[in-house]
Design an enzyme around this catalytic site. Structure first.
Site, PDB file in Angstrom:
ATOM      1  N   ASP A  72       0.823  -1.205   0.000  1.00 66.40           N
ATOM      2  CA  ASP A  72       0.000   0.000   0.000  1.00 66.40           C
ATOM      3  C   ASP A  72       0.861   1.261   0.000  1.00 66.40           C
ATOM      4  O   ASP A  72       2.070   1.194   0.237  1.00 66.40           O
ATOM      5  CB  ASP A  72      -0.939  -0.013   1.218  1.00 66.40           C
ATOM      6  CG  ASP A  72      -0.265  -0.497   2.498  1.00 66.40           C
ATOM      7  OD1 ASP A  72       0.972  -0.532   2.552  1.00 66.40           O
ATOM      8  OD2 ASP A  72      -0.984  -0.829   3.452  1.00 66.40           O
ATOM      9  N   HIS A 143      -7.457  -4.718  10.022  1.00 69.00           N
ATOM     10  CA  HIS A 143      -7.212  -4.389   8.615  1.00 69.00           C
ATOM     11  C   HIS A 143      -5.882  -4.957   8.150  1.00 69.00           C
ATOM     12  O   HIS A 143      -4.963  -5.175   8.934  1.00 69.00           O
ATOM     13  CB  HIS A 143      -7.357  -2.886   8.331  1.00 69.00           C
ATOM     14  CG  HIS A 143      -6.249  -1.985   8.770  1.00 69.00           C
ATOM     15  ND1 HIS A 143      -6.386  -1.058   9.778  1.00 69.00           N
ATOM     16  CD2 HIS A 143      -4.988  -1.822   8.309  1.00 69.00           C
ATOM     17  CE1 HIS A 143      -5.269  -0.369   9.918  1.00 69.00           C
ATOM     18  NE2 HIS A 143      -4.390  -0.819   9.039  1.00 69.00           N
TER      19      HIS A 143
HETATM   20  C1  GLP Z   1      -1.105   0.214   8.487  1.00 69.65           C
HETATM   21  C2  GLP Z   1      -0.559  -0.287   7.169  1.00 69.65           C
HETATM   22  C3  GLP Z   1      -0.404  -1.757   7.143  1.00 69.65           C
HETATM   23  C4  GLP Z   1       0.249  -2.225   8.416  1.00 69.65           C
HETATM   24  C5  GLP Z   1      -0.657  -1.937   9.586  1.00 69.65           C
HETATM   25  C6  GLP Z   1      -0.053  -2.293  10.926  1.00 69.65           C
HETATM   26  O1  GLP Z   1      -2.233   0.978   8.438  1.00 69.65           O
HETATM   27  N1  GLP Z   1      -1.270   0.146   6.034  1.00 69.65           N
HETATM   28  O2  GLP Z   1       0.312  -2.145   5.992  1.00 69.65           O
HETATM   29  O3  GLP Z   1       0.494  -3.595   8.329  1.00 69.65           O
HETATM   30  O4  GLP Z   1      -1.046  -0.581   9.617  1.00 69.65           O
HETATM   31  O5  GLP Z   1       0.965  -1.411  11.276  1.00 69.65           O
HETATM   32  P1  GLP Z   1       2.019  -1.707  12.402  1.00 69.65           P
HETATM   33  O6  GLP Z   1       2.841  -2.842  11.926  1.00 69.65           O
HETATM   34  O7  GLP Z   1       2.827  -0.451  12.523  1.00 69.65           O
HETATM   35  O8  GLP Z   1       1.264  -2.028  13.635  1.00 69.65           O
END
Ligand code: GLP
Length: 268
Positions: A72, A143
């Protein structure tokens, strides 16, 4: 589904890095038949990146014949913008390994033709014969990439607006300024993720506990997009004890037992 439970984030990251190295080596990739991965940005993969970089530095792993896609990107951010996932992935991973620039494919957040960019991305993935190993993190609401609750489980790469929860959660990367977080993003879809031959999710900390509980024990539902992995033939979630805190003790035991049974076979 496999659930690999480690005591902490470091051991989770080690497991994930060892698995990636094992998969790349087992595939014996060549220039004409590369190993194709997708990687996420965010904090979850950082420990794994660090270990993969170390393996490369010690001469134990090469990315010469590896192709990488990202999941993304924020709309409107340039690759030089330190908040872009483009910048993040080069700085934390690609700059430190021997991957060829031509083998790195990242969504272009600066495109003005979203439909064209997204269709071309899907087409490019298909041109390689699909993704061999897709690695993802999860949001606290379940998500994956930027497929938030309510996303179609049949979605493909597209442009979309972020919901307030994600904007709030990601403000930590923008100096805690909610207004600085771009409101629109490009993201691969759930169907794109489900097309990958194998999916590995990294989930660490109690911030992920509710999402993990729903993903593993709940029903498949678009309000927790990660739950779709129950339908994937090769899905594994690498998590730490904290992330399992909302799971039933019985569920934790079942998955731990499964791994104990598998271990000796894998060592053969
Ligand atoms: C975001 C990203 C994802 C990521 C998720 C978790 O919104 N778009 O790709 O995997 O959040 O983030 P983190 O690993 O910092 O907890």
């Amino acid at each position: 589904m496999r659930l690999i439970i480690s005591p902490d984030y470091d051991q989770c990251s080690q497991w994930a890095a060892d698995y990636v190295a094992y998969k790349i080596k087992a595939a014996r990739p060549t220039e004409s038949k590369p190993f194709v991965m997708a990687v996420p940005a965010g904090s979850s993969p950082l420990g794994m990146f660090e270990r993969l970089i170390n393996m490369f530095r010690k001469g134990k792993l090469s990315f010469q014949n590896v192709v990488i896609f990202n999941m993304d990107e924020y709309v409107g951010l340039s690759p030089e913008d330190e908040h872009s996932y483009h910048y993040f992935l080069w700085k934390n991973f690609f700059d430190h390994i021997d991957i060829k620039k031509k083998n790195v494919h990242l969504l272009n957040g600066q495109t003005t033709d979203f439909a064209k960019e997204c269709t071309a991305y899907e087409k490019l993935i298909r041109s390689y014969g699909g993704i061999d190993l897709l690695i993802g993190g999860i949001g606290g609401d379940g998500h994956i990439a930027f497929n938030e609750p309510g996303s179609s489980l049949a979605s493909r790469t597209r442009v979309k607006a972020l919901n307030k929860n994600t904007i709030k959660a990601n403000a930590r990367f923008f100096g805690n300024d909610i207004n600085a977080v771009p409101k629109n993003v490009l993201t691969i879809g759930i169907a794109t993720i489900m097309d990958a031959k194998e999916v590995m999710i990294i989930a660490s900390g109690d911030r992920k506990a509710n999402a993990l509980q729903h993903a593993v024990e709940g029903g498949i539902n678009h309000m927790c997009p990660i739950s779709i992995l129950q339908m994937h033939p090769h899905a594994l979630i690498v998590c730490d004890d904290e992330a399992t805190s909302e799971l039933k003790a019985e569920t934790v035991r079942l998955f731990k037992d499964n791994e104990e049974v598998k271990m000796p076979q894998r060592k053969k």
